[in-house]
Design a protein around this motif. Structure first.
Motif, PDB file in Angstrom:
ATOM      1  N   LEU A   1       0.814  -1.222   0.000  1.00  0.00           N
ATOM      2  CA  LEU A   1       0.000   0.000   0.000  1.00  0.00           C
ATOM      3  C   LEU A   1       0.845   1.269   0.000  1.00  0.00           C
ATOM      4  O   LEU A   1       0.374   2.326  -0.438  1.00  0.00           O
ATOM      5  CB  LEU A   1      -0.924   0.022   1.223  1.00  0.00           C
ATOM      6  CG  LEU A   1      -2.047  -0.998   1.271  1.00  0.00           C
ATOM      7  CD1 LEU A   1      -2.817  -0.865   2.586  1.00  0.00           C
ATOM      8  CD2 LEU A   1      -2.982  -0.857   0.082  1.00  0.00           C
ATOM      9  N   LYS A   2       2.062   1.168   0.480  1.00  0.00           N
ATOM     10  CA  LYS A   2       2.915   2.350   0.653  1.00  0.00           C
ATOM     11  C   LYS A   2       3.047   3.195  -0.617  1.00  0.00           C
ATOM     12  O   LYS A   2       2.908   4.420  -0.542  1.00  0.00           O
ATOM     13  CB  LYS A   2       4.291   1.933   1.176  1.00  0.00           C
ATOM     14  CG  LYS A   2       5.078   3.088   1.761  1.00  0.00           C
ATOM     15  CD  LYS A   2       6.430   2.634   2.298  1.00  0.00           C
ATOM     16  CE  LYS A   2       6.243   1.869   3.587  1.00  0.00           C
ATOM     17  NZ  LYS A   2       7.506   1.542   4.256  1.00  0.00           N
ATOM     18  N   PRO A   3       3.285   2.604  -1.800  1.00  0.00           N
ATOM     19  CA  PRO A   3       3.403   3.433  -3.008  1.00  0.00           C
ATOM     20  C   PRO A   3       2.123   4.210  -3.343  1.00  0.00           C
ATOM     21  O   PRO A   3       2.171   5.191  -4.080  1.00  0.00           O
ATOM     22  CB  PRO A   3       3.729   2.430  -4.118  1.00  0.00           C
ATOM     23  CG  PRO A   3       4.267   1.234  -3.416  1.00  0.00           C
ATOM     24  CD  PRO A   3       3.598   1.197  -2.082  1.00  0.00           C
ATOM     25  N   LEU A   4       1.000   3.770  -2.812  1.00  0.00           N
ATOM     26  CA  LEU A   4      -0.272   4.456  -3.047  1.00  0.00           C
ATOM     27  C   LEU A   4      -0.516   5.552  -2.020  1.00  0.00           C
ATOM     28  O   LEU A   4      -1.537   6.248  -2.081  1.00  0.00           O
ATOM     29  CB  LEU A   4      -1.429   3.445  -2.995  1.00  0.00           C
ATOM     30  CG  LEU A   4      -1.364   2.292  -3.986  1.00  0.00           C
ATOM     31  CD1 LEU A   4      -2.526   1.330  -3.752  1.00  0.00           C
ATOM     32  CD2 LEU A   4      -1.361   2.806  -5.410  1.00  0.00           C
ATOM     33  N   GLY A   5       0.394   5.688  -1.057  1.00  0.00           N
ATOM     34  CA  GLY A   5       0.215   6.673   0.002  1.00  0.00           C
ATOM     35  C   GLY A   5      -0.795   6.227   1.043  1.00  0.00           C
ATOM     36  O   GLY A   5      -1.351   7.050   1.770  1.00  0.00           O
ATOM     37  N   LEU A   6      -1.027   4.929   1.123  1.00  0.00           N
ATOM     38  CA  LEU A   6      -1.996   4.384   2.079  1.00  0.00           C
ATOM     39  C   LEU A   6      -1.311   3.573   3.160  1.00  0.00           C
ATOM     40  O   LEU A   6      -0.243   3.007   2.939  1.00  0.00           O
ATOM     41  CB  LEU A   6      -3.007   3.478   1.364  1.00  0.00           C
ATOM     42  CG  LEU A   6      -4.004   4.145   0.441  1.00  0.00           C
ATOM     43  CD1 LEU A   6      -4.844   3.092  -0.283  1.00  0.00           C
ATOM     44  CD2 LEU A   6      -4.905   5.091   1.218  1.00  0.00           C
ATOM     45  N   THR A   7      -1.957   3.513   4.299  1.00  0.00           N
ATOM     46  CA  THR A   7      -1.603   2.597   5.371  1.00  0.00           C
ATOM     47  C   THR A   7      -2.785   1.630   5.514  1.00  0.00           C
ATOM     48  O   THR A   7      -3.850   1.853   4.926  1.00  0.00           O
ATOM     49  CB  THR A   7      -1.397   3.330   6.709  1.00  0.00           C
ATOM     50  OG1 THR A   7      -2.651   3.950   7.070  1.00  0.00           O
ATOM     51  CG2 THR A   7      -0.299   4.388   6.605  1.00  0.00           C
TER      52      THR A   7
ATOM     53  N   ARG B   1      -4.655   1.323   8.087  1.00  0.00           N
ATOM     54  CA  ARG B   1      -5.748   2.078   8.715  1.00  0.00           C
ATOM     55  C   ARG B   1      -6.446   2.972   7.698  1.00  0.00           C
ATOM     56  O   ARG B   1      -7.671   3.020   7.640  1.00  0.00           O
ATOM     57  CB  ARG B   1      -5.240   2.920   9.877  1.00  0.00           C
ATOM     58  CG  ARG B   1      -6.367   3.780  10.480  1.00  0.00           C
ATOM     59  CD  ARG B   1      -5.918   4.614  11.627  1.00  0.00           C
ATOM     60  NE  ARG B   1      -5.824   3.762  12.795  1.00  0.00           N
ATOM     61  CZ  ARG B   1      -5.462   4.174  13.988  1.00  0.00           C
ATOM     62  NH1 ARG B   1      -5.116   5.422  14.177  1.00  0.00           N
ATOM     63  NH2 ARG B   1      -5.422   3.352  15.004  1.00  0.00           N
ATOM     64  N   LYS B   2      -5.687   3.695   6.885  1.00  0.00           N
ATOM     65  CA  LYS B   2      -6.295   4.577   5.890  1.00  0.00           C
ATOM     66  C   LYS B   2      -7.121   3.776   4.883  1.00  0.00           C
ATOM     67  O   LYS B   2      -8.210   4.195   4.485  1.00  0.00           O
ATOM     68  CB  LYS B   2      -5.224   5.386   5.157  1.00  0.00           C
ATOM     69  CG  LYS B   2      -4.589   6.462   5.991  1.00  0.00           C
ATOM     70  CD  LYS B   2      -3.506   7.179   5.193  1.00  0.00           C
ATOM     71  CE  LYS B   2      -2.798   8.227   6.024  1.00  0.00           C
ATOM     72  NZ  LYS B   2      -1.725   8.886   5.231  1.00  0.00           N
ATOM     73  N   TYR B   3      -6.592   2.633   4.478  1.00  0.00           N
ATOM     74  CA  TYR B   3      -7.319   1.762   3.555  1.00  0.00           C
ATOM     75  C   TYR B   3      -8.662   1.355   4.168  1.00  0.00           C
ATOM     76  O   TYR B   3      -9.700   1.404   3.513  1.00  0.00           O
ATOM     77  CB  TYR B   3      -6.460   0.546   3.226  1.00  0.00           C
ATOM     78  CG  TYR B   3      -7.133  -0.491   2.373  1.00  0.00           C
ATOM     79  CD1 TYR B   3      -7.349  -0.272   1.017  1.00  0.00           C
ATOM     80  CD2 TYR B   3      -7.539  -1.705   2.916  1.00  0.00           C
ATOM     81  CE1 TYR B   3      -7.962  -1.235   0.224  1.00  0.00           C
ATOM     82  CE2 TYR B   3      -8.139  -2.669   2.126  1.00  0.00           C
ATOM     83  CZ  TYR B   3      -8.349  -2.422   0.786  1.00  0.00           C
ATOM     84  OH  TYR B   3      -8.962  -3.382   0.010  1.00  0.00           O
ATOM     85  N   GLY B   4      -8.633   0.952   5.426  1.00  0.00           N
ATOM     86  CA  GLY B   4      -9.868   0.560   6.109  1.00  0.00           C
ATOM     87  C   GLY B   4     -10.851   1.709   6.236  1.00  0.00           C
ATOM     88  O   GLY B   4     -12.060   1.534   6.005  1.00  0.00           O
TER      89      GLY B   4
ATOM     90  N   THR C   1      -9.202  13.760  12.068  1.00  0.00           N
ATOM     91  CA  THR C   1      -7.861  14.043  11.546  1.00  0.00           C
ATOM     92  C   THR C   1      -7.631  13.316  10.227  1.00  0.00           C
ATOM     93  O   THR C   1      -7.147  13.900   9.254  1.00  0.00           O
ATOM     94  CB  THR C   1      -6.787  13.640  12.578  1.00  0.00           C
ATOM     95  OG1 THR C   1      -7.010  14.384  13.783  1.00  0.00           O
ATOM     96  CG2 THR C   1      -5.392  13.899  12.070  1.00  0.00           C
ATOM     97  N   ALA C   2      -7.988  12.035  10.186  1.00  0.00           N
ATOM     98  CA  ALA C   2      -7.796  11.245   8.968  1.00  0.00           C
ATOM     99  C   ALA C   2      -8.649  11.779   7.830  1.00  0.00           C
ATOM    100  O   ALA C   2      -8.172  11.934   6.695  1.00  0.00           O
ATOM    101  CB  ALA C   2      -8.125   9.777   9.236  1.00  0.00           C
TER     102      ALA C   2
ATOM    103  N   SER D   1     -10.731   5.637  -7.514  1.00  0.00           N
ATOM    104  CA  SER D   1      -9.572   5.212  -8.302  1.00  0.00           C
ATOM    105  C   SER D   1      -8.461   4.683  -7.391  1.00  0.00           C
ATOM    106  O   SER D   1      -7.838   3.660  -7.687  1.00  0.00           O
ATOM    107  CB  SER D   1      -9.070   6.384  -9.137  1.00  0.00           C
ATOM    108  OG  SER D   1      -7.902   6.036  -9.826  1.00  0.00           O
ATOM    109  N   LEU D   2      -8.232   5.382  -6.284  1.00  0.00           N
ATOM    110  CA  LEU D   2      -7.218   4.945  -5.324  1.00  0.00           C
ATOM    111  C   LEU D   2      -7.571   3.578  -4.753  1.00  0.00           C
ATOM    112  O   LEU D   2      -6.721   2.685  -4.658  1.00  0.00           O
ATOM    113  CB  LEU D   2      -7.073   5.976  -4.205  1.00  0.00           C
ATOM    114  CG  LEU D   2      -6.097   5.644  -3.083  1.00  0.00           C
ATOM    115  CD1 LEU D   2      -4.672   5.488  -3.611  1.00  0.00           C
ATOM    116  CD2 LEU D   2      -6.157   6.737  -2.013  1.00  0.00           C
ATOM    117  N   LEU D   3      -8.831   3.391  -4.380  1.00  0.00           N
ATOM    118  CA  LEU D   3      -9.259   2.102  -3.836  1.00  0.00           C
ATOM    119  C   LEU D   3      -9.191   0.999  -4.892  1.00  0.00           C
ATOM    120  O   LEU D   3      -8.907  -0.159  -4.556  1.00  0.00           O
ATOM    121  CB  LEU D   3     -10.658   2.208  -3.239  1.00  0.00           C
ATOM    122  CG  LEU D   3     -10.704   2.914  -1.879  1.00  0.00           C
ATOM    123  CD1 LEU D   3     -12.154   3.186  -1.465  1.00  0.00           C
ATOM    124  CD2 LEU D   3      -9.986   2.109  -0.817  1.00  0.00           C
TER     125      LEU D   3
END
Length: 147
Positions: free
Chosen positions: A28-34, A36-39, A68-69, A100-102
């Motif tokens: 997920l890192k290259p997408l800028g996601l963690t 938690r953010k994905y969830g 915050t998120a 698109s990100l998801l």
């Protein structure tokens, strides 16, 4: 010589989970996601108009952390809060950019799923059966309590 501890399915599952969580995190890192953010994004997409309180409850975080998120998501253009002003109920929704990100994250998950299934076919099937059982009996979602 010390004796090996008995096999623990709990410890084994936690170990396997941590290993694959690390792989998932890297994917997920290259997408800028963690994770938690994905969830969080998944909850917002799955429940358009979700409140901050409900988002926090589902994600097992504080309402402040949810705010915050979401503020970061809004700034990044992946979430829209149509009523982002004090005192108004929020109507959180995924934007086209968020969809698109998801979708890109889903490709990462599909690749990891294929890799996991190839390496662990029996465990994959056992997990599938377990999840079907859990989904049909919501009370099974809670771990046992100890007194």
């Amino acid at each position: 010589m010390s004796q090996s501890p008995p096999f623990s399915p709990t410890v084994a599952l936690l170990t396997v989970g941590r290993v694959w969580e690390a792989v998932f995190t890297e994917g997920l890192k290259p997408l800028g996601l963690t994770t938690r953010k994905y969830g969080l994004l998944g909850h917002i997409r799955g429940t358009p108009g979700i409140s901050f309180s409900e988002l926090a409850r589902r994600s097992l975080i504080t309402v402040q952390s949810a705010h915050t998120a979401v503020a970061a998501f809004v700034e990044a253009g992946v979430v829209d809060d149509g009523t982002a002003h004090a005192g108004a109920a929020s109507t959180l929704r995924i934007t086209a950019e968020g969809d698109s990100l998801l979708a890109r994250a889903a490709e990462v998950v599909a690749g990891l799923d294929a890799e996991f299934a190839a390496q662990h076919p029996e465990l994959t099937e056992a997990l599938r059966v377990h999840m079907l059982r859990v989904m049909s009996a919501p009370t099974d979602l809670h771990p046992p309590t100890f007194s």
